[in-house]
Write an enzyme that holds these catalytic residues in place. Structure first.
Site, mmCIF file in Angstrom:
data_model
loop_
_atom_site.group_PDB
_atom_site.id
_atom_site.type_symbol
_atom_site.label_atom_id
_atom_site.label_comp_id
_atom_site.label_asym_id
_atom_site.label_seq_id
_atom_site.Cartn_x
_atom_site.Cartn_y
_atom_site.Cartn_z
ATOM 1 C CB ALA A 1 -0.933 -0.021 1.218
ATOM 2 N N GLY B 1 1.025 1.211 -4.887
ATOM 3 C CA GLY B 1 -0.167 0.494 -4.429
ATOM 4 C C GLY B 1 -1.329 1.444 -4.175
ATOM 5 N NE ARG C 1 15.278 2.401 -10.409
ATOM 6 C CZ ARG C 1 15.760 2.761 -11.584
ATOM 7 N NH1 ARG C 1 17.062 2.783 -11.787
ATOM 8 N NH2 ARG C 1 14.969 3.102 -12.557
ATOM 9 N NE ARG D 1 13.193 -0.012 -13.458
ATOM 10 C CZ ARG D 1 13.543 0.760 -14.485
ATOM 11 N NH1 ARG D 1 14.584 0.452 -15.236
ATOM 12 N NH2 ARG D 1 12.843 1.843 -14.774
ATOM 13 C CG ASN E 1 12.085 -5.674 -3.935
ATOM 14 O OD1 ASN E 1 11.959 -5.444 -2.729
ATOM 15 N ND2 ASN E 1 12.023 -4.716 -4.843
ATOM 16 C CB VAL F 1 4.148 -3.367 -10.032
ATOM 17 C CG1 VAL F 1 4.659 -1.965 -10.330
ATOM 18 C CG2 VAL F 1 2.758 -3.549 -10.634
ATOM 19 C CB SER F 2 7.944 -5.970 -6.888
ATOM 20 O OG SER F 2 6.713 -5.952 -6.202
ATOM 21 N NE ARG G 1 9.243 6.470 -16.825
ATOM 22 C CZ ARG G 1 9.589 5.679 -15.822
ATOM 23 N NH1 ARG G 1 10.331 4.609 -16.041
ATOM 24 N NH2 ARG G 1 9.213 5.949 -14.586
ATOM 25 C CG HIS H 1 11.344 -2.187 -16.334
ATOM 26 N ND1 HIS H 1 10.960 -1.131 -17.127
ATOM 27 C CD2 HIS H 1 10.987 -1.848 -15.072
ATOM 28 C CE1 HIS H 1 10.403 -0.199 -16.371
ATOM 29 N NE2 HIS H 1 10.414 -0.599 -15.129
#
Ligand code: APR
Length: 322
Positions: free
Chosen positions: A11, A15, A85, A91, A98, A121-122, A154, A178
């Site tokens: 959250a 989130g 980060r 990342r 993670n 998404v992490s 982007r 990514h």
């Protein structure tokens, strides 16, 4: 007809923003879950958002919790749990922490929401999707990652800034992992159908590509933590395609074996790589393949190798997930 149920794990910035955007778009009811120490934050954000509903006029039940029992029956689970980060970090530097977090979350998803489509998404994204896939044991079609939707957004934003035109008229596609190794495809980038290569000199296109690659890092440098508005927008675009069964083609980290030559003929040994994917009620319903030129294929192979190396790090950390 019952509303869709979408659970968002973590959250924090992404989130909370995911919960807001999902509710605003009336994609379904939202459960926002964080660790017990942050239960007040998840409950507080859910309550705050519930009180926006009369003003913004959306119908969605929002629940904040630290209890996995509340995610039961979820159609989609979005995993944003993890650390972000800091300036100077990549990342990939997040993998040690993670991977453990995403694994623990995924084991609970397996237990409490065994039918869900999982959107990760992490970061580091491509490796975290792999962890979620292995730890849930779900069919690969029901596990995917958000990266390409953001990277493309982007890139489109930077091309539009360069041309002084509406972002709506810029259409683009990127492949691969990514970040640094993503594969730009200028020949498939167009402005209302006009190839961008006819509108901008190569160096300007290159600059837009590089800025998209480094866009996350640029924001980390400015804010001291990672971005959340555009990552959320990309995530919610994917969630919408799934819960509304839209069959949209969205660049996503999707499981590939033969696709794009990731692991040809090696059943169960594939990787999650950024590719155009048809997203619908079943999750990734199809990976859209198309012929690549030699230089594009070479860049994609390099990107796939980076993903493979990072997944190798995860496998050494967690041999039972190998
Ligand atoms: N279970 C549930 N939530 C957890 C867990 C866990 N095991 N571990 C951490 N969290 C929560 C944190 O308590 C925090 O509230 O995840 C939340 C992460 O929020 P932020 O720190 O604000 O990070 P955010 O910007 O949302 O990014 C989350 O997405 O894009 C990636 O790189 C980013 O990995 C990062 C993730």
């Amino acid at each position: 007809m019952r509303r869709a149920k979408i659970s968002v794990i973590g959250a924090g910035n992404i989130g909370g923003e995911c919960a807001r955007a999902i509710a605003y778009k009336e994609l379904g009811d939202v459960v926002l879950l964080d660790i017990p120490e942050k239960e007040g934050v998840s409950k507080g954000k859910a309550l705050d958002l519930a009180c926006v509903a009369p003003i913004e006029r959306f119908d969605a039940r929002l629940t904040g919790t630290a209890s996995y029992g509340d995610i039961e029956g979820s159609d989609v689970v979005v995993i944003t749990a993890g650390v972000t980060r800091k300036p100077g970090q990549s990342r990939d530097d997040l993998v040690g922490i993670n991977a453990g977090i995403v694994r623990a979350v995924s084991e609970n998803v397996k237990k409490y929401a065994p039918q869900a489509v999982v959107v990760v998404v992490s970061n580091p994204l491509d490796a975290m999707v792999y962890v979620a896939w292995k730890a849930t044991g779900f069919p690969a079609q029901r596990v995917l990652g958000q990266a390409g939707a953001l990277d493309v957004a982007r890139f489109r934003a930077f091309v539009a800034m360069e041309l002084g035109c509406s972002v709506e008229d810029v259409s683009a596609l990127l492949l691969g992992g990514h970040g640094d190794d993503m594969v730009p495809l200028p020949r498939l980038t167009s402005v209302h159908g006009i190839p961008v290569t006819d509108l901008l000199p190569a160096e300007k296109i290159h600059a837009a590509v590089e800025r998209a690659k480094q866009g996350g890092g640029e924001i980390v440098k400015l804010m001291g933590t990672s971005a959340w508005y555009a990552p959320t927008a990309g995530t919610v675009q994917m969630v919408e395609a799934i819960v509304r069964d839209k069959k949209r083609i969205i660049p996503s980290a999707a499981y590939c074996e033969d696709e794009f030559g990731v692991a040809p003929g090696q059943r169960g040994k594939g990787l999650f790589v950024g590719v155009p994917a048809v997203l619908g009620a079943g999750g990734v319903e199809r990976v859209v393949q198309f012929p690549l030129q030699a230089d594009e294929k070479a860049l994609l192979d390099k990107s796939i190798n980076s993903v493979r190396e990072l997944v190798g790090v995860v496998k050494r950390m967690m041999p039972d997930l190998a």
